[in-house]
Design a protein around this motif. Structure first.
Motif, PDB file in Angstrom:
ATOM      1  N   SER A   1       0.755  -1.186  -0.101  1.00 42.23           N
ATOM      2  CA  SER A   1      -0.088   0.021  -0.048  1.00 42.23           C
ATOM      3  C   SER A   1       1.034   1.224   0.083  1.00 42.23           C
ATOM      4  O   SER A   1       1.870   1.384   0.770  1.00 42.23           O
ATOM      5  N   THR A   2       0.578   2.173  -0.945  1.00 41.53           N
ATOM      6  CA  THR A   2       1.309   3.272  -1.045  1.00 41.53           C
ATOM      7  C   THR A   2       0.518   4.337  -2.016  1.00 41.53           C
ATOM      8  O   THR A   2      -0.779   4.295  -1.928  1.00 41.53           O
ATOM      9  N   ALA A   3       1.122   5.561  -2.183  1.00 44.10           N
ATOM     10  CA  ALA A   3       0.340   6.700  -2.821  1.00 44.10           C
ATOM     11  C   ALA A   3      -0.183   6.089  -4.320  1.00 44.10           C
ATOM     12  O   ALA A   3       0.594   5.277  -4.788  1.00 44.10           O
TER      13      ALA A   3
ATOM     14  N   GLU B   1      -1.222  -1.397 -10.396  1.00 46.72           N
ATOM     15  CA  GLU B   1      -2.149  -0.987  -9.194  1.00 46.72           C
ATOM     16  C   GLU B   1      -3.513  -1.507  -9.578  1.00 46.72           C
ATOM     17  O   GLU B   1      -4.057  -1.141 -10.565  1.00 46.72           O
ATOM     18  N   THR B   2      -3.880  -2.238  -8.379  1.00 47.29           N
ATOM     19  CA  THR B   2      -5.148  -2.632  -8.468  1.00 47.29           C
ATOM     20  C   THR B   2      -6.059  -2.688  -7.299  1.00 47.29           C
ATOM     21  O   THR B   2      -5.673  -3.014  -6.389  1.00 47.29           O
ATOM     22  N   PRO B   3      -7.488  -2.036  -7.641  1.00 49.30           N
ATOM     23  CA  PRO B   3      -7.755  -1.362  -8.747  1.00 49.30           C
ATOM     24  C   PRO B   3      -7.051  -0.053  -9.073  1.00 49.30           C
ATOM     25  O   PRO B   3      -6.535   0.455  -8.222  1.00 49.30           O
ATOM     26  N   ALA B   4      -7.071   0.555 -10.113  1.00 51.31           N
ATOM     27  CA  ALA B   4      -6.498   1.808 -10.657  1.00 51.31           C
ATOM     28  C   ALA B   4      -6.841   2.873  -9.361  1.00 51.31           C
ATOM     29  O   ALA B   4      -8.209   2.849  -9.091  1.00 51.31           O
TER      30      ALA B   4
ATOM     31  N   TYR C   1      -0.929  -2.447  -4.559  1.00 57.74           N
ATOM     32  CA  TYR C   1       0.086  -3.060  -5.698  1.00 57.74           C
ATOM     33  C   TYR C   1       0.241  -4.567  -5.135  1.00 57.74           C
ATOM     34  O   TYR C   1       0.840  -4.809  -4.149  1.00 57.74           O
ATOM     35  N   LEU C   2      -0.306  -5.315  -5.750  1.00 52.06           N
ATOM     36  CA  LEU C   2      -0.330  -6.799  -5.846  1.00 52.06           C
ATOM     37  C   LEU C   2       0.702  -7.495  -6.383  1.00 52.06           C
ATOM     38  O   LEU C   2       0.953  -7.223  -7.593  1.00 52.06           O
TER      39      LEU C   2
ATOM     40  N   ALA D   1       8.908   2.051  -4.570  1.00 50.33           N
ATOM     41  CA  ALA D   1       8.025   2.810  -5.028  1.00 50.33           C
ATOM     42  C   ALA D   1       8.684   3.982  -5.460  1.00 50.33           C
ATOM     43  O   ALA D   1       9.421   4.683  -4.836  1.00 50.33           O
ATOM     44  N   THR D   2       8.386   4.713  -6.631  1.00 54.66           N
ATOM     45  CA  THR D   2       8.921   5.860  -7.269  1.00 54.66           C
ATOM     46  C   THR D   2       7.823   6.653  -7.842  1.00 54.66           C
ATOM     47  O   THR D   2       6.796   6.220  -8.092  1.00 54.66           O
ATOM     48  N   GLY D   3       8.164   7.892  -8.221  1.00 55.94           N
ATOM     49  CA  GLY D   3       6.982   8.606  -8.991  1.00 55.94           C
ATOM     50  C   GLY D   3       6.254   9.595  -7.913  1.00 55.94           C
ATOM     51  O   GLY D   3       6.910  10.661  -7.425  1.00 55.94           O
ATOM     52  N   THR D   4       4.993   9.209  -7.829  1.00 56.98           N
ATOM     53  CA  THR D   4       4.060  10.148  -6.748  1.00 56.98           C
ATOM     54  C   THR D   4       4.796  10.081  -5.473  1.00 56.98           C
ATOM     55  O   THR D   4       4.108  10.988  -4.445  1.00 56.98           O
ATOM     56  N   THR D   5       5.495   9.193  -5.040  1.00 56.50           N
ATOM     57  CA  THR D   5       6.223   8.971  -3.744  1.00 56.50           C
ATOM     58  C   THR D   5       7.430   8.064  -3.934  1.00 56.50           C
ATOM     59  O   THR D   5       7.681   7.428  -4.861  1.00 56.50           O
ATOM     60  N   THR D   6       8.221   8.153  -2.765  1.00 46.88           N
ATOM     61  CA  THR D   6       9.535   7.339  -2.986  1.00 46.88           C
ATOM     62  C   THR D   6       9.417   6.435  -1.463  1.00 46.88           C
ATOM     63  O   THR D   6       9.334   7.155  -0.314  1.00 46.88           O
ATOM     64  N   ALA D   7       9.468   5.234  -1.740  1.00 48.86           N
ATOM     65  CA  ALA D   7       9.214   4.493  -0.454  1.00 48.86           C
ATOM     66  C   ALA D   7       9.875   2.982  -0.680  1.00 48.86           C
ATOM     67  O   ALA D   7       9.948   2.507  -1.915  1.00 48.86           O
TER      68      ALA D   7
END
Length: 235
Positions: free
Chosen positions: A15-17, A42-45, A50-51, A68-74
């Protein structure tokens, strides 16, 4: 951490942004990447969920490392223990436990199956020669099943480890050695499993006496053996 059998597919959700770009790396129990930076969807959009799915190939603790990158970094790490499929089966079945416990939910059935495996391992660890004693007839085949069923029922009926309760003017306290909400081999189960063990062949029957000359000072001029025979009229 979840537990699966080797070869079964495990699903892990990160689970993230929403809208992030997420990859997952699966590391085997030796820390070697089995899958490197695999993209996830990403499911659902727009949910930020993220599964990732994978089937561990060897027993041990596997790691799913999400990035995770882009809208967040984690970076997030999840762990899965893969259990080997070999080894002996449980000493009792879920159905046998249900006969005494009553109707079970799917979650309770799953928990019971896991408890039975671990209770069986504990009993076998206490008695490494268990299979041989059952095969030889020294121990009833029902005894191991009864032991693990009792162990599992205690946990199912008291999952929170309640050791005392009060209802109105009445109160009761449970044996703290077995009411911990954990699997425990009680004294009763140990006795059940050892009831068929024969006595040491070198042990003497209760009341037997063996005495030989020279085991004590001859203060009365006779040997101990002679005095024992005299007391029993066997001069």
């Amino acid at each position: 951490m979840s537990v699966v059998d080797v070869g079964d597919v495990v699903e892990v959700t990160f689970s993230t942004a929403a809208g992030a770009t997420v990859t997952v790396t699966w590391l085997d129990p030796e820390g070697v990447p089995a899958v490197l930076d695999a993209p996830t969807v990403e499911t659902p959009a727009g949910s930020g969920q993220y599964l990732a799915a994978y089937a561990p190939t060897v027993p041990g603790v596997w790691e799913a490392r999400f990035r995770a990158t882009g809208t967040t970094t984690a970076v997030e790490r999840y762990f899965v223990r893969a259990r080997a499929l070999d080894g002996p089966p449980p000493l009792a079945t879920v159905g046998e436990v249900a006969e005494l416990f009553g109707t079970m939910t799917p979650a309770q059935e799953s928990l019971t199956a896991a408890l039975l495996r671990r209770a069986s391992e504990m009993v076998r660890a206490h008695f490494p020669d268990l299979a041989a004693r059952v095969a030889s007839g020294m121990l009833s085949a029902e005894a191991p099943a009864m032991a693990v069923i009792n162990m599992v029922l205690r946990v199912l009926r008291n999952p929170d480890g309640l050791r005392a309760e009060t209802t109105g003017p009445f109160s009761r306290t449970y044996d703290t050695t077995v009411a911990a909400g954990l699997l425990v081999v009680s004294d009763g189960e140990l006795a059940l499993m050892t009831s068929g063990v024969p006595a040491d062949e070198t042990a003497l029957p209760v009341g037997s006496v063996i005495a030989r000359a020279g085991l004590a000072d001859n203060v009365w001029g006779d040997s101990i053996e002679y005095r024992l025979r005299t007391w029993h009229g066997l001069r």
